[in-house]
Design an enzyme around this catalytic site. Structure first.
Site, PDB file in Angstrom:
ATOM      1  N   PHE A  47     -10.231  -1.006 -77.091  1.00  0.00           N
ATOM      2  CA  PHE A  47     -10.560  -1.874 -75.971  1.00  0.00           C
ATOM      3  C   PHE A  47      -9.390  -2.778 -75.634  1.00  0.00           C
ATOM      4  O   PHE A  47      -8.736  -3.309 -76.536  1.00  0.00           O
ATOM      5  CB  PHE A  47     -11.727  -2.808 -76.331  1.00  0.00           C
ATOM      6  CG  PHE A  47     -12.995  -2.122 -76.717  1.00  0.00           C
ATOM      7  CD1 PHE A  47     -13.953  -1.826 -75.764  1.00  0.00           C
ATOM      8  CD2 PHE A  47     -13.254  -1.808 -78.044  1.00  0.00           C
ATOM      9  CE1 PHE A  47     -15.141  -1.212 -76.128  1.00  0.00           C
ATOM     10  CE2 PHE A  47     -14.441  -1.202 -78.420  1.00  0.00           C
ATOM     11  CZ  PHE A  47     -15.387  -0.903 -77.456  1.00  0.00           C
ATOM     12  N   ASP A  48      -9.194  -3.020 -74.345  1.00  0.00           N
ATOM     13  CA  ASP A  48      -8.344  -4.110 -73.895  1.00  0.00           C
ATOM     14  C   ASP A  48      -9.123  -5.402 -74.112  1.00  0.00           C
ATOM     15  O   ASP A  48     -10.349  -5.378 -74.291  1.00  0.00           O
ATOM     16  CB  ASP A  48      -8.003  -3.910 -72.415  1.00  0.00           C
ATOM     17  CG  ASP A  48      -7.181  -5.049 -71.840  1.00  0.00           C
ATOM     18  OD1 ASP A  48      -6.268  -5.552 -72.528  1.00  0.00           O
ATOM     19  OD2 ASP A  48      -7.462  -5.456 -70.693  1.00  0.00           O
ATOM     20  N   GLY A  49      -8.441  -6.522 -74.056  1.00  0.00           N
ATOM     21  CA  GLY A  49      -9.100  -7.809 -74.257  1.00  0.00           C
ATOM     22  C   GLY A  49      -9.583  -8.440 -72.963  1.00  0.00           C
ATOM     23  O   GLY A  49     -10.761  -8.366 -72.616  1.00  0.00           O
TER      24      GLY A  49
ATOM     25  N   LYS B  70       1.056   0.363 -73.092  1.00  0.00           N
ATOM     26  CA  LYS B  70       0.028   0.636 -74.103  1.00  0.00           C
ATOM     27  C   LYS B  70      -0.015   2.094 -74.548  1.00  0.00           C
ATOM     28  O   LYS B  70      -0.392   2.382 -75.690  1.00  0.00           O
ATOM     29  CB  LYS B  70      -1.343   0.214 -73.576  1.00  0.00           C
ATOM     30  CG  LYS B  70      -1.445  -1.294 -73.399  1.00  0.00           C
ATOM     31  CD  LYS B  70      -2.797  -1.711 -72.890  1.00  0.00           C
ATOM     32  CE  LYS B  70      -2.849  -3.212 -72.728  1.00  0.00           C
ATOM     33  NZ  LYS B  70      -4.168  -3.673 -72.272  1.00  0.00           N
TER      34      LYS B  70
ATOM     35  N   ASP C 257      -8.928  -2.774 -67.939  1.00  0.00           N
ATOM     36  CA  ASP C 257      -9.238  -3.178 -66.570  1.00  0.00           C
ATOM     37  C   ASP C 257      -8.094  -2.917 -65.588  1.00  0.00           C
ATOM     38  O   ASP C 257      -8.302  -3.001 -64.385  1.00  0.00           O
ATOM     39  CB  ASP C 257      -9.607  -4.668 -66.519  1.00  0.00           C
ATOM     40  CG  ASP C 257      -8.422  -5.570 -66.845  1.00  0.00           C
ATOM     41  OD1 ASP C 257      -8.106  -6.466 -66.046  1.00  0.00           O
ATOM     42  OD2 ASP C 257      -7.815  -5.382 -67.918  1.00  0.00           O
TER      43      ASP C 257
END
Length: 184
Positions: free
Chosen positions: A43-45, A143, A158
């Site tokens: 997951f991204d934050g 990433k 996102d």
């Protein structure tokens, strides 16, 4: 606990209704048998697990303002983002199946944050009483190469650019939330 679709309109509607939802990138690489005894989810934050509060500061006032904002609020947990309910469910499933399941669920936080902004993300997860297996604070680096090493079964972010970079590592879900996805 999760809605996936290739249709942006449906994903936006699900997010607006309060459900964790993401648009699946059709060009994502798929190799489901890489780790037959693990399910790996990354997951991204900001704007995914956490609200986009800090990202709004970054977009409006730049990196120095973002850094100062996060430094001054390091002890204050970030508000939850749209995927916190999914992370809660995964964490509970991990706890319930830790001893008896032949399949392990492994989670990772993969974020553009770096020191000192990493502290707030870590403290938020601690306040939520959620453990993750790996945390990658990339300081704005691409990433995809890092995700390629983690080999996720699914990654949620996102930002379209991060999603495109991540497609080389596995299936990707674009979480159409937060300031990065607002129409002008």
């Amino acid at each position: 606990k999760l809605f996936l679709s290739a249709h942006e309109h449906d994903v936006r509607a699900a997010l607006e209704a309060g459900f964790p939802a993401a648009r699946v990138f059709a060009q994502s690489m798929t190799e489901a048998d890489k780790h037959p005894n693990e399910i790996r989810i990354a997951f991204d934050g900001d704007a995914v697990l956490f609200s986009d509060e800090a990202e709004r500061i970054f977009k409006k006032d730049g990196l120095p303002a973002f850094t100062e904002h996060e430094r001054s609020k390091a002890l204050q947990p970030l508000p939850p983002g749209p995927f916190k309910p999914l992370l809660d469910a995964i964490h509970k499933l991990q706890q319930e199946t830790a001893q008896n399941s032949p399949i392990r669920i492994r989670t990772a936080l993969v974020t553009a944050r770096s020191a000192p902004a990493h502290e707030r993300a870590i403290r938020t997860l601690m306040q939520w009483n959620i453990s993750i297996d790996e945390a990658m604070f990339l300081g704005g680096l691409e990433k995809g190469p890092f995700l390629k090493e983690f080999e996720p079964d699914f990654f949620f972010d996102d930002q379209t650019g991060h999603c495109e970079s991540a497609t080389q590592a596995g299936p990707v879900g674009h979480v159409i939330s937060g300031i990065a996805n607002q129409s002008e």
